[in-house]
Design a protein around this motif. Sequence first.
Motif, mmCIF file in Angstrom:
data_model
loop_
_atom_site.group_PDB
_atom_site.id
_atom_site.type_symbol
_atom_site.label_atom_id
_atom_site.label_comp_id
_atom_site.label_asym_id
_atom_site.label_seq_id
_atom_site.Cartn_x
_atom_site.Cartn_y
_atom_site.Cartn_z
ATOM 1 N N UNK A 119 77.365 -10.333 -25.483
ATOM 2 C CA UNK A 119 76.621 -11.842 -25.506
ATOM 3 C C UNK A 119 75.704 -11.952 -24.231
ATOM 4 N N UNK A 120 74.386 -11.732 -24.436
ATOM 5 C CA UNK A 120 73.452 -11.885 -23.358
ATOM 6 C C UNK A 120 73.333 -13.216 -22.866
ATOM 7 N N UNK A 121 73.076 -14.426 -24.016
ATOM 8 C CA UNK A 121 72.769 -15.732 -23.956
ATOM 9 C C UNK A 121 72.786 -16.545 -25.266
ATOM 10 N N UNK A 122 72.793 -17.662 -25.089
ATOM 11 C CA UNK A 122 72.871 -18.626 -26.112
ATOM 12 C C UNK A 122 72.466 -20.105 -26.057
ATOM 13 N N UNK A 134 68.819 -17.444 -23.943
ATOM 14 C CA UNK A 134 68.968 -18.233 -25.165
ATOM 15 C C UNK A 134 67.815 -18.550 -26.152
ATOM 16 N N UNK A 135 66.695 -17.747 -25.587
ATOM 17 C CA UNK A 135 65.486 -18.129 -26.453
ATOM 18 C C UNK A 135 64.541 -16.927 -25.990
ATOM 19 N N UNK A 136 63.576 -16.694 -27.035
ATOM 20 C CA UNK A 136 62.630 -15.804 -26.820
ATOM 21 C C UNK A 136 61.547 -15.995 -27.780
ATOM 22 N N UNK A 137 60.215 -15.951 -27.432
ATOM 23 C CA UNK A 137 59.134 -16.289 -28.279
ATOM 24 C C UNK A 137 59.335 -15.626 -29.678
ATOM 25 N N UNK A 155 71.531 -16.976 -30.646
ATOM 26 C CA UNK A 155 72.262 -16.073 -30.175
ATOM 27 C C UNK A 155 71.559 -14.898 -29.486
ATOM 28 N N UNK A 156 71.599 -14.459 -28.538
ATOM 29 C CA UNK A 156 70.875 -13.070 -28.047
ATOM 30 C C UNK A 156 72.066 -12.047 -27.776
ATOM 31 N N UNK A 157 72.062 -11.076 -28.188
ATOM 32 C CA UNK A 157 73.013 -9.882 -27.887
ATOM 33 C C UNK A 157 72.331 -8.796 -27.230
ATOM 34 N N UNK A 158 72.971 -8.218 -26.033
ATOM 35 C CA UNK A 158 72.391 -7.152 -25.284
ATOM 36 C C UNK A 158 73.227 -5.969 -25.978
ATOM 37 N N UNK A 159 72.500 -4.765 -26.143
ATOM 38 C CA UNK A 159 72.841 -3.512 -26.579
ATOM 39 C C UNK A 159 72.537 -2.421 -25.548
ATOM 40 N N UNK A 198 80.706 -16.881 -24.748
ATOM 41 C CA UNK A 198 80.701 -16.679 -23.449
ATOM 42 C C UNK A 198 79.673 -15.566 -23.110
ATOM 43 N N UNK A 199 79.062 -15.902 -22.130
ATOM 44 C CA UNK A 199 77.997 -14.827 -21.476
ATOM 45 C C UNK A 199 79.147 -13.240 -21.253
#
Length: 230
Positions: free
Chosen positions: A118-121, A201-204, A134-138, A161-162
């Motif tokens: 989990x990157x952020x939410x 927790x956001x991106x355009x 939810x943004x996940x990091x890979x 949780x991050x």
Amino acid sequence: MGSSLFSEVIKSACFETLQVLDIPNTGDNYIAIDLSESNTDLNDIDLTSSENFSVYINNYLKNYKAQVAYGGYLEIRNIYKRSSHFNENTETERNIHLGLDLWCDAGTKVLAVFAGTVHSFNNNTNYGDYGPTIILKHQIDEDVFYTLYGHLSLESLHDLEVGLTIEQGQRIGSLGTSNVNGDYPPHLHFQVIKDIESFWGDYPGVCSQENLAFYKTNCPDPNILLGLNQ
């Protein structure tokens, strides 16, 4: 990571079938939908009403006997005119959609397309925004990228949780209703992002024509992964 290499990394994951919803694609239960400004059927619908918009989506699914309607990558859409959120602090209209939308029932389970963390939410509560996100990091070899899942239920953000480890195919949430998802018919906004920049927790998910070249490179077509037109 250069844009061409990023595309190759993303495509390398397509040797297997990837899912983002807990609705397996049987070949006839997913149907493409056009929500662009060129769809004249939308001219007769009050898209400022999530209820009217939902009737259109539900009738479309019923007519095609499908469970999921999908599409929207790089579509120019009029729907964003209803919300000042997309045109604040900019001289040009933001109306080009950067993700893949999958329209189906509220409560549908959302799955992680890749293993990651989990990157952020965040709950993005502006009118017309993502709502719970939810943004996940890979990471594949040395290459890092991100996936964004928007318009979720509030419950999807519970117990996150991050840095939390997420397995591929793991349920990470469910689709929210219109009263929490930015006032849309239930759907998932799924987006792939090369450089998350400083967003959290956001991106355009929508851009203007003047910024399209950058975002088209930074956010390739998510359907490369899902293969829904095949």
